[in-house]
Design an enzyme around this catalytic site. Structure first.
Site, PDB file in Angstrom:
ATOM      1  N   CYS A 232      25.603  44.703  38.292  1.00 18.18           N
ATOM      2  CA  CYS A 232      25.991  46.048  38.706  1.00 18.18           C
ATOM      3  C   CYS A 232      24.755  46.736  39.276  1.00 18.18           C
ATOM      4  O   CYS A 232      23.750  46.901  38.566  1.00 18.18           O
ATOM      5  CB  CYS A 232      26.543  46.848  37.523  1.00 18.18           C
ATOM      6  SG  CYS A 232      26.866  48.579  37.914  1.00 18.18           S
ATOM      7  N   ASP A 363      57.784  39.101  28.921  1.00 20.72           N
ATOM      8  CA  ASP A 363      57.606  39.405  30.338  1.00 20.72           C
ATOM      9  C   ASP A 363      57.022  38.179  31.047  1.00 20.72           C
ATOM     10  O   ASP A 363      55.910  37.750  30.739  1.00 20.72           O
ATOM     11  CB  ASP A 363      56.660  40.608  30.460  1.00 20.72           C
ATOM     12  CG  ASP A 363      56.420  41.008  31.900  1.00 20.72           C
ATOM     13  OD1 ASP A 363      56.954  40.349  32.813  1.00 20.72           O
ATOM     14  OD2 ASP A 363      55.673  41.986  32.108  1.00 20.72           O
TER      15      ASP A 363
END
Length: 464
Positions: A232, A363
Site C-alpha cells: 500500500c 446460496d
C-alpha cells in the site's frame, strides 16, 4: 458435573453409532456442552505443552492434519480433530474421545482445526498458545456474511487473547494484517512469486484495497487469488518478509516440491499432493512445527508420506485409469481445481456434484464467480462434463453459459449412475469435484468401484 457430562456424551455416541444415526464426531460434544458448558475449557487446560488452533477459509483440514502428523512423527502425543468436525461441538468431541473415564487427557499438544465463525467461541475457552491462519476468501455468504465480517470475527477474537503466537500467511493481506490488528507476536510464511506452475483463468481477487487504510493495494505479482507480493503506497502496509520463505515451487510428477529458507537452513519439502494451495498448507504446517521446536529435517520428512483427507485431491484407480476426487466450496477453491484440470495434458471426464444443503451454503450464486470460462477455449481437453447433486441443472446451465458445448454436458439425478458415467467415459483420466455434503456420498460410491492408491486417505466421517 464434568464426569456426568463426559459419561452422558459417550453414552450418546454409542447410541448414535448403534442406531446408525451419525458418525459421532459432533453429537458427544453437543451433549457434553449442554450439561456442562465449561467442559471444553476444563479439557483444554490439560494439554502439557500447548494448544494450536488452525483457522482460515481453505486448507484448514489439510494444514491441521499435516501439523499433527509432523508433531506425532517427532515423538509427541497429539490430540487432533482430524475428521474435519471443526465447530465447538466437534472440537469438544475430540477431547471427549481422548479422555479417560475420569476425564483426564494424556497429550503433549492439542492441534485443533476451527471454523472461522466458531473461532471466537472456541478461542475464548481454549486460549490457544499458537494460532495458524491460512487465508481468507469469500465462502458461504449466507452463513458467514461478507468477507469483512469473517475477518473481523477472527481479528476481534485475537484481540481478546494474551501471549498467543500467530503463524500467518505473509502473502494474503487479509491474514497479514492480523499482527497489526491484534498486537500479538507473529511469524510469517510465504511463497516467492513467479511459480513454475500453470496459472490459468481470471482469478477472484478478494483484497483489492488495503485492510488498514482502505487505499488501493499495488501488487508486483500474484500466486493465486489475492495471494502475492503486495504494498500500500498510502500507509506503507506491505507483504511482511516471511520467516519461512519458499521458492522454486513446482509440480514434479505426482509430487509438489520446493525449497524452504529458514534462518540459515535450506529445507527441501516434497508432498504427495497436487496444487500450489496444498504447498501453502504444507508450508504452514512445517513453519508451525518448527516454532514448536520440532526438528526442521524431521518436519519436512514427515510429509513425504502424507495421506490427504478424503476429498483433498485423493487418488483412485479405475481399471488403470487415474481418478481424482476434490472438495470445492468457494470460487477461489474451485478456480484452483480448474487449474489442476488444465494442468493435465490428457483427455478428461469431469463430474461436478453440487448440493445446497445447510453445510454447503444455501446460496449457490457463487458458482457465477468461478472462472468456468477458461474451459471454453480448452474444450478439446475434455470428453464430457457430468453434473449431479441437488443443483445439477444449475451447474449445467453455468457451464453452458461459460461456453462449454452443450453436447459435452450431461445431467444425472442419480449419483451412482453419474459416477459410473464419469469413470467409464472415454477420457484417459477422471476428475470428480463435489461440495461438502455431496463429497461423502460420492467418495463412498467411488470407493466401491475404484481402488484408492498411494495409501488410504485419512478417514473423515464428517466433512463439516
Amino acid at each position: 458435573m464434568v464426569l456426568l457430562a463426559l459419561w452422558t456424551a459417550r453414552a450418546a455416541q454409542r447410541l448414535s453409532l448403534t442406531l446408525g444415526k451419525g458418525k459421532g464426531s459432533s453429537l458427544p460434544g453437543m451433549v457434553a456442552l449442554k450439561i456442562y458448558p465449561g467442559i471444553l475449557r476444563w479439557f483444554a487446560g490439560q494439554s502439557r505443552l500447548g494448544t494450536v488452533m488452525v483457522t482460515g477459509t481453505n486448507g484448514k483440514t489439510t494444514t491441521n492434519n499435516m501439523l499433527a502428523q509432523i508433531i506425532s512423527s517427532s515423538g509427541y502425543k497429539v490430540l487432533v480433530n482430524s475428521e474435519g468436525a471443526n465447530l465447538i461441538t466437534g472440537v469438544t468431541t475430540a477431547f471427549i474421545r481422548s479422555a479417560n473415564l475420569w476425564g483426564k487427557i494424556d497429550c503433549d499438544y492439542a492441534v485443533l482445526e476451527v471454523d472461522e465463525a466458531a473461532f471466537p467461541a472456541v478461542a475464548a475457552r481454549v486460549h490457544p498458545d499458537t494460532v495458524v491462519v491460512t487465508n481468507f476468501f469469500r465462502d458461504q455468504l449466507d452463513r458467514y456474511g461478507e468477507l469483512d465480517t469473517t475477518v473481523g470475527m477472527v481479528a476481534r477474537a485475537l484481540n481478546n487473547l494474551h501471549g498467543t503466537r500467530l503463524i500467518l500467511n505473509a502473502d494474503d493481506p487479509l491474514v497479514a494484517q492480523l499482527k497489526q490488528k491484534s498486537g500479538l507476536e507473529a511469524q510469517y510464511f510465504g511463497l516467492d512469486t513467479g511459480l513454475e506452475t500453470t496459472q490459468v483463468g481470471a482469478e477472484t481477487r478478494e483484497a483489492k484495497f488495503c485492510p488498514l487504510c482502505g487505499a488501493l493495494l499495488n501488487y508486483k505479482a500474484y500466486n493465486y487469488s489475492q495471494l502475492g507480493d503486495f504494498k500500500c503506497h498510502e500507509c506503507g502496509f506491505e507483504r511482511p518478509q516471511p520467516h519461512f520463505r519458499a521458492h522454486s515451487v513446482r509440480q514434479a510428477g505426482d509430487l509438489f516440491q520446493g525449497e524452504i529458507n529458514w534462518q540459515v537452513k535450506n529445507l527441501e519439502l516434497k508432498i504427495p499432493a497436487r496444487g500450489v494451495y496444498n504447498f501453502y498448507n504444507a508450508l504452514a504446517a512445517v513453519s508451525t512445527a518448527i516454532t514448536l521446536n520440532v526438528d526442521p529435517d524431521t518436519a519436512v520428512r514427515a510429509l513425504v508420506s502424507y495421506a490427504p483427507a478424503v476429498g483433498r485431491m485423493d487418488r483412485f484407480d479405475y481399471q488403470g485409469k487415474p481418478v481424482l476426487l476434490n472438495l470445492v466450496k468457494n470460487p477461489t477453491g474451485f478456480n484452483q481445481a480448474l487449474a489442476a484440470l488444465l494442468n493435465q495434458d490428457t483427455l478428461q471426464d469431469v463430474l461436478v456434484a453440487i448440493n445446497d444443503n445447510a453445510a454447503d451454503g444455501r446460496d449457490i450464486s457463487w458458482l457465477w464467480d468461478v472462472d468456468f470460462e477458461v474451459l471454453e477455449e480448452n474444450q478439446l481437453r475434455f470428453n464430457k462434463f457430468i453434473c449431479t447433486g441437488k443443483r445439477a441443472s444449475e451447474m449445467a446451465v453455468r457451464l453452458k453459459y461459460a461456453g462449454v458445448a452443450a453436447e459435452k454436458i450431461s445431467i444425472y439425478n442419480n449419483t451412482e449412475r453419474a459416477i459410473d458415467a464419469a469413470i467409464s467415459g472415454g477420457g484417459k483420466m477422471t476428475f470428480l469435484l463435489a461440495t461438502y455434503t455431496a463429497l461423502w456420498p460420492v467418495e463412498a460410491t467411488l470407493a466401491k468401484k475404484a481402488k484408492r492408491v498411494e495409501g488410504d486417505a485419512q478417514s473423515m466421517p464428517s466433512v463439516s
